[in-house]
Design a protein around this motif. Structure first.
Motif, PDB file in Angstrom:
ATOM      1  N   ASP A   1     -12.197 -20.037  14.762  1.00  0.00           N
ATOM      2  CA  ASP A   1     -11.262 -20.820  13.956  1.00  0.00           C
ATOM      3  C   ASP A   1      -9.810 -20.386  14.120  1.00  0.00           C
ATOM      4  OD1 ASP A   1     -13.557 -22.052  12.958  1.00  0.00           O
ATOM      5  OD2 ASP A   1     -13.697 -20.665  11.262  1.00  0.00           O
ATOM      6  N   ARG A   2      -9.568 -19.288  14.882  1.00  0.00           N
ATOM      7  CA  ARG A   2      -8.227 -18.724  15.077  1.00  0.00           C
ATOM      8  C   ARG A   2      -7.610 -18.327  13.743  1.00  0.00           C
ATOM      9  NH1 ARG A   2      -9.584 -16.921  19.163  1.00  0.00           N
ATOM     10  NH2 ARG A   2      -7.453 -16.166  19.510  1.00  0.00           N
ATOM     11  N   THR A   3      -8.397 -17.621  12.953  1.00  0.00           N
ATOM     12  CA  THR A   3      -7.961 -17.103  11.662  1.00  0.00           C
ATOM     13  C   THR A   3      -7.927 -15.577  11.719  1.00  0.00           C
ATOM     14  OG1 THR A   3     -10.284 -17.310  10.949  1.00  0.00           O
ATOM     15  CG2 THR A   3      -8.768 -19.079  10.325  1.00  0.00           C
ATOM     16  N   ALA A   4      -7.699 -14.935  10.579  1.00  0.00           N
ATOM     17  CA  ALA A   4      -7.631 -13.470  10.532  1.00  0.00           C
ATOM     18  C   ALA A   4      -8.303 -12.967   9.262  1.00  0.00           C
ATOM     19  CB  ALA A   4      -6.185 -13.003  10.596  1.00  0.00           C
ATOM     20  N   THR A   5      -9.581 -13.334   9.092  1.00  0.00           N
ATOM     21  CA  THR A   5     -10.310 -12.957   7.887  1.00  0.00           C
ATOM     22  C   THR A   5     -10.979 -11.594   7.994  1.00  0.00           C
ATOM     23  OG1 THR A   5     -12.320 -14.105   8.642  1.00  0.00           O
ATOM     24  CG2 THR A   5     -10.741 -15.387   7.340  1.00  0.00           C
ATOM     25  N   ALA A   6     -11.335 -11.173   9.200  1.00  0.00           N
ATOM     26  CA  ALA A   6     -11.991  -9.873   9.372  1.00  0.00           C
ATOM     27  C   ALA A   6     -11.006  -8.736   9.175  1.00  0.00           C
ATOM     28  CB  ALA A   6     -12.634  -9.777  10.754  1.00  0.00           C
ATOM     29  N   MET A   7      -9.801  -8.917   9.704  1.00  0.00           N
ATOM     30  CA  MET A   7      -8.784  -7.885   9.654  1.00  0.00           C
ATOM     31  C   MET A   7      -7.504  -8.466  10.244  1.00  0.00           C
ATOM     32  SD  MET A   7      -8.751  -4.214  11.643  1.00  0.00           S
ATOM     33  CE  MET A   7     -10.529  -4.256  11.598  1.00  0.00           C
ATOM     34  N   THR A   8      -6.384  -8.231   9.617  1.00  0.00           N
ATOM     35  CA  THR A   8      -5.143  -8.742  10.172  1.00  0.00           C
ATOM     36  C   THR A   8      -4.670  -7.855  11.317  1.00  0.00           C
ATOM     37  OG1 THR A   8      -3.703  -7.464   8.705  1.00  0.00           O
ATOM     38  CG2 THR A   8      -4.477  -9.626   7.911  1.00  0.00           C
ATOM     39  N   GLN A   9      -3.901  -8.436  12.229  1.00  0.00           N
ATOM     40  CA  GLN A   9      -3.318  -7.622  13.300  1.00  0.00           C
ATOM     41  C   GLN A   9      -2.374  -6.573  12.723  1.00  0.00           C
ATOM     42  OE1 GLN A   9      -5.154  -9.139  16.822  1.00  0.00           O
ATOM     43  NE2 GLN A   9      -4.066  -7.297  16.285  1.00  0.00           N
ATOM     44  N   ALA A  10      -1.667  -6.915  11.648  1.00  0.00           N
ATOM     45  CA  ALA A  10      -0.752  -5.954  11.033  1.00  0.00           C
ATOM     46  C   ALA A  10      -1.502  -4.712  10.561  1.00  0.00           C
ATOM     47  CB  ALA A  10      -0.015  -6.614   9.865  1.00  0.00           C
ATOM     48  N   HIS A  11      -2.709  -4.912  10.000  1.00  0.00           N
ATOM     49  CA  HIS A  11      -3.517  -3.771   9.551  1.00  0.00           C
ATOM     50  C   HIS A  11      -3.933  -2.911  10.743  1.00  0.00           C
ATOM     51  CE1 HIS A  11      -6.444  -1.565   7.060  1.00  0.00           C
ATOM     52  NE2 HIS A  11      -7.225  -1.626   8.130  1.00  0.00           N
ATOM     53  N   VAL A  12      -4.387  -3.544  11.800  1.00  0.00           N
ATOM     54  CA  VAL A  12      -4.789  -2.809  13.003  1.00  0.00           C
ATOM     55  C   VAL A  12      -3.634  -1.968  13.520  1.00  0.00           C
ATOM     56  CG1 VAL A  12      -5.520  -3.036  15.405  1.00  0.00           C
ATOM     57  CG2 VAL A  12      -6.517  -4.510  13.672  1.00  0.00           C
ATOM     58  N   TYR A  13      -2.469  -2.568  13.651  1.00  0.00           N
ATOM     59  CA  TYR A  13      -1.312  -1.859  14.178  1.00  0.00           C
ATOM     60  C   TYR A  13      -0.903  -0.693  13.287  1.00  0.00           C
ATOM     61  CZ  TYR A  13      -0.683  -6.130  17.004  1.00  0.00           C
ATOM     62  OH  TYR A  13      -0.861  -7.193  17.848  1.00  0.00           O
ATOM     63  N   GLU A  14      -0.976  -0.895  11.962  1.00  0.00           N
ATOM     64  CA  GLU A  14      -0.544   0.163  11.055  1.00  0.00           C
ATOM     65  C   GLU A  14      -1.511   1.344  11.070  1.00  0.00           C
ATOM     66  OE1 GLU A  14       2.093   1.921   8.168  1.00  0.00           O
ATOM     67  OE2 GLU A  14       2.204   0.574   9.894  1.00  0.00           O
ATOM     68  N   VAL A  15      -2.808   1.092  11.164  1.00  0.00           N
ATOM     69  CA  VAL A  15      -3.767   2.198  11.295  1.00  0.00           C
ATOM     70  C   VAL A  15      -3.474   2.987  12.566  1.00  0.00           C
ATOM     71  CG1 VAL A  15      -6.181   2.841  11.586  1.00  0.00           C
ATOM     72  CG2 VAL A  15      -5.575   1.018   9.991  1.00  0.00           C
ATOM     73  N   CYS A  16      -3.232   2.285  13.656  1.00  0.00           N
ATOM     74  CA  CYS A  16      -2.918   2.960  14.921  1.00  0.00           C
ATOM     75  C   CYS A  16      -1.630   3.766  14.804  1.00  0.00           C
ATOM     76  CB  CYS A  16      -2.797   1.943  16.047  1.00  0.00           C
ATOM     77  SG  CYS A  16      -4.329   1.111  16.494  1.00  0.00           S
ATOM     78  N   ARG A  17      -0.614   3.166  14.226  1.00  0.00           N
ATOM     79  CA  ARG A  17       0.680   3.839  14.110  1.00  0.00           C
ATOM     80  C   ARG A  17       0.561   5.115  13.287  1.00  0.00           C
ATOM     81  NH1 ARG A  17       4.770   4.836  10.838  1.00  0.00           N
ATOM     82  NH2 ARG A  17       3.798   3.821   9.040  1.00  0.00           N
ATOM     83  N   LEU A  18      -0.085   5.024  12.145  1.00  0.00           N
ATOM     84  CA  LEU A  18      -0.225   6.188  11.278  1.00  0.00           C
ATOM     85  C   LEU A  18      -1.071   7.272  11.935  1.00  0.00           C
ATOM     86  CD1 LEU A  18      -0.742   4.388   7.856  1.00  0.00           C
ATOM     87  CD2 LEU A  18       1.222   5.797   8.510  1.00  0.00           C
ATOM     88  N   SER A  19      -2.121   6.882  12.645  1.00  0.00           N
ATOM     89  CA  SER A  19      -2.972   7.857  13.328  1.00  0.00           C
ATOM     90  C   SER A  19      -2.179   8.608  14.386  1.00  0.00           C
ATOM     91  CB  SER A  19      -4.168   7.150  13.970  1.00  0.00           C
ATOM     92  OG  SER A  19      -4.946   6.469  13.019  1.00  0.00           O
ATOM     93  N   LEU A  20      -1.424   7.873  15.180  1.00  0.00           N
ATOM     94  CA  LEU A  20      -0.617   8.492  16.233  1.00  0.00           C
ATOM     95  C   LEU A  20       0.452   9.406  15.641  1.00  0.00           C
ATOM     96  CD1 LEU A  20      -0.236   5.339  18.490  1.00  0.00           C
ATOM     97  CD2 LEU A  20      -1.479   7.420  19.116  1.00  0.00           C
ATOM     98  N   GLU A  21       1.099   8.956  14.558  1.00  0.00           N
ATOM     99  CA  GLU A  21       2.135   9.774  13.932  1.00  0.00           C
ATOM    100  C   GLU A  21       1.548  11.050  13.335  1.00  0.00           C
ATOM    101  OE1 GLU A  21       5.211   9.600  10.143  1.00  0.00           O
ATOM    102  OE2 GLU A  21       4.622   7.720  11.114  1.00  0.00           O
ATOM    103  N   ALA A  22       0.417  10.914  12.638  1.00  0.00           N
ATOM    104  CA  ALA A  22      -0.209  12.095  12.036  1.00  0.00           C
ATOM    105  C   ALA A  22      -0.643  13.090  13.099  1.00  0.00           C
ATOM    106  CB  ALA A  22      -1.408  11.666  11.186  1.00  0.00           C
ATOM    107  N   GLN A  23      -1.160  12.587  14.219  1.00  0.00           N
ATOM    108  CA  GLN A  23      -1.552  13.476  15.320  1.00  0.00           C
ATOM    109  C   GLN A  23      -0.339  14.194  15.900  1.00  0.00           C
ATOM    110  OE1 GLN A  23      -4.986  13.746  16.613  1.00  0.00           O
ATOM    111  NE2 GLN A  23      -4.062  15.568  17.479  1.00  0.00           N
ATOM    112  N   ALA A  24       0.740  13.445  16.116  1.00  0.00           N
ATOM    113  CA  ALA A  24       1.935  14.028  16.727  1.00  0.00           C
ATOM    114  C   ALA A  24       2.601  15.061  15.824  1.00  0.00           C
ATOM    115  CB  ALA A  24       2.924  12.921  17.079  1.00  0.00           C
ATOM    116  N   LYS A  25       2.543  14.857  14.506  1.00  0.00           N
ATOM    117  CA  LYS A  25       3.200  15.742  13.554  1.00  0.00           C
ATOM    118  C   LYS A  25       2.344  16.937  13.155  1.00  0.00           C
ATOM    119  CE  LYS A  25       5.266  13.871  10.022  1.00  0.00           C
ATOM    120  NZ  LYS A  25       5.587  12.984   8.872  1.00  0.00           N
ATOM    121  N   ALA A  26       1.090  16.959  13.570  1.00  0.00           N
ATOM    122  CA  ALA A  26       0.140  17.942  13.047  1.00  0.00           C
ATOM    123  C   ALA A  26       0.537  19.374  13.388  1.00  0.00           C
ATOM    124  CB  ALA A  26      -1.256  17.652  13.583  1.00  0.00           C
ATOM    125  N   VAL A  27       0.417  20.229  12.391  1.00  0.00           N
ATOM    126  CA  VAL A  27       0.571  21.672  12.581  1.00  0.00           C
ATOM    127  C   VAL A  27      -0.786  22.233  12.979  1.00  0.00           C
ATOM    128  CG1 VAL A  27       1.110  23.848  11.446  1.00  0.00           C
ATOM    129  CG2 VAL A  27       2.438  21.800  10.903  1.00  0.00           C
TER     130      VAL A  27
END
Length: 343
Positions: A305-331
């Motif tokens: 149907d070209r919808t976004a009911t399972a998960m929005t692209q914005a959510h996917v991108y934000e999970v990726c962004r936060l994961s990468l940032e947390a990894q890069a900043k990790a002590v």
């Protein structure tokens, strides 16, 4: 009927994709046999005798295939996803969908250019029935406004079954990107947060000095405008537990809390998917083993149907962004060889 194929079968999560899409009424039409753990290929060939093996270039070039499932070496997932989307396919990939900031940017650009779906199957939420039930309870207001999540995902190392790339962060992105992305996804989902900040993160190597680049422990502290989140992931689950990990999640609300024992209840209840709900009405145990998994049907509907009911692209991108940032900043703590992140 939607048709799908698997390209990249280096992780057993490919079976979650296949089973989920078959249940959603899709047709499994082929897979590329390239893999690093041979046992995955053996099980795939045994479980799906009638599904043909094919060259991945041929699969991507087949115009009749709508969906590509990807569970390759994590470093390779973004590249395969980009190829698939450019070939006119929607993509369901295992976590982590990307392992670098550059890959995330390329995926975003490709989605924008092609209009195709790039979805990450976060199995700790999408393939866990107690997690699905928890989402419904939160939406129903059973615990009021969610103000904090605390996720703990302990894993069994199972050394003999691990390919060499498993121990090199260049291939899997680091323990936060690889595993804690599950908890970041859950924090955003259950708290209803569209974005968040990484307040602190830690990685460590405590038990494997012979593999100095490997990380067997991590924790992350997140904060959004409305909630706080803490996650701990590790590879310290003892063999005596009886299952591969003791995954737990506590969701704290203003009127109660939910606790999930995803894979085992160490107090003695058999099976998995145990949920405990505590609110003003009392304390309730819920067996979630019969809960329906919804992500795969929703994803299939989105493809159709070209919808976004399972998960929005914005959510996917934000999970990726936060994961990468947390990894890069990790002590880094513990064994200091192969130190990354802040000094």
């Amino acid at each position: 009927m939607l048709r799908f194929a698997a390209v990249g079968i280096d992780h057993g999560h490919v079976f979650d994709h296949i089973k989920g899409l078959l249940t959603a009424g899709c047709e499994f039409v082929g897979y590329c046999p390239e893999t690093t753990p041979p046992n995955v290929l053996v099980k795939l060939a045994t479980d799906y005798l009638d599904v043909p093996q094919a060259d991945r270039d041929a699969i991507l070039a087949d115009p009749s295939i709508d969906i590509i499932c990807i569970a390759s070496i994590p470093r390779d997932r973004a590249g395969l996803a980009i190829r698939a989307m450019r070939a006119g396919k929607d993509v369901m990939t295992d976590k982590p969908g990307v392992t670098t900031v550059e890959q995330l940017s390329s995926v975003r650009n490709t989605v924008e250019a092609t209009g195709k779906i790039f979805s990450i199957c976060f199995t700790e939420r999408h393939s866990v029935r107690s997690a699905v039930k928890a989402g419904k309870l939160v939406q129903q207001g059973a615990i009021g406004q969610v103000v904090q999540t605390m996720g703990m995902e302990a894993h069994q190392l199972q050394l003999s079954a691990r390919p060499d790339w498993f121990f090199d962060p260049e291939y899997f992105g680091g323990i936060i990107v690889d595993i804690a992305s599950h908890q970041i996804d859950q924090f955003l989902f259950y708290t209803g947060s569209e974005t968040a900040d990484v307040i602190a993160s830690t990685v460590g190597n405590f038990a494997m000095p012979d593999k100095p680049k490997f990380e067997d422990y991590a924790d992350v502290l997140l904060r959004s405008e409305t909630a706080s989140g803490f996650a701990r992931v590790d590879w310290f689950t003892p063999d005596g537990l009886g299952t591969w990990g003791d995954g737990r999640l506590t969701i704290l609300g203003t009127k109660g809390y939910i606790e999930l024992r995803k894979y085992i209840d160490i107090s003695g209840r058999p099976g998995k998917d145990h949920l405990f709900l505590v609110n003003d009405a009392g304390s309730t145990y819920i067996d979630c083993s019969g809960e329906k998994l919804e992500y795969f049907q929703a994803f299939a509907n989105d493809v159709r149907d070209r919808t976004a009911t399972a998960m929005t692209q914005a959510h996917v991108y934000e999970v990726c962004r936060l994961s990468l940032e947390a990894q890069a900043k990790a002590v880094r703590i513990g064994n200091q060889q192969g130190k990354i992140g802040n000094d």
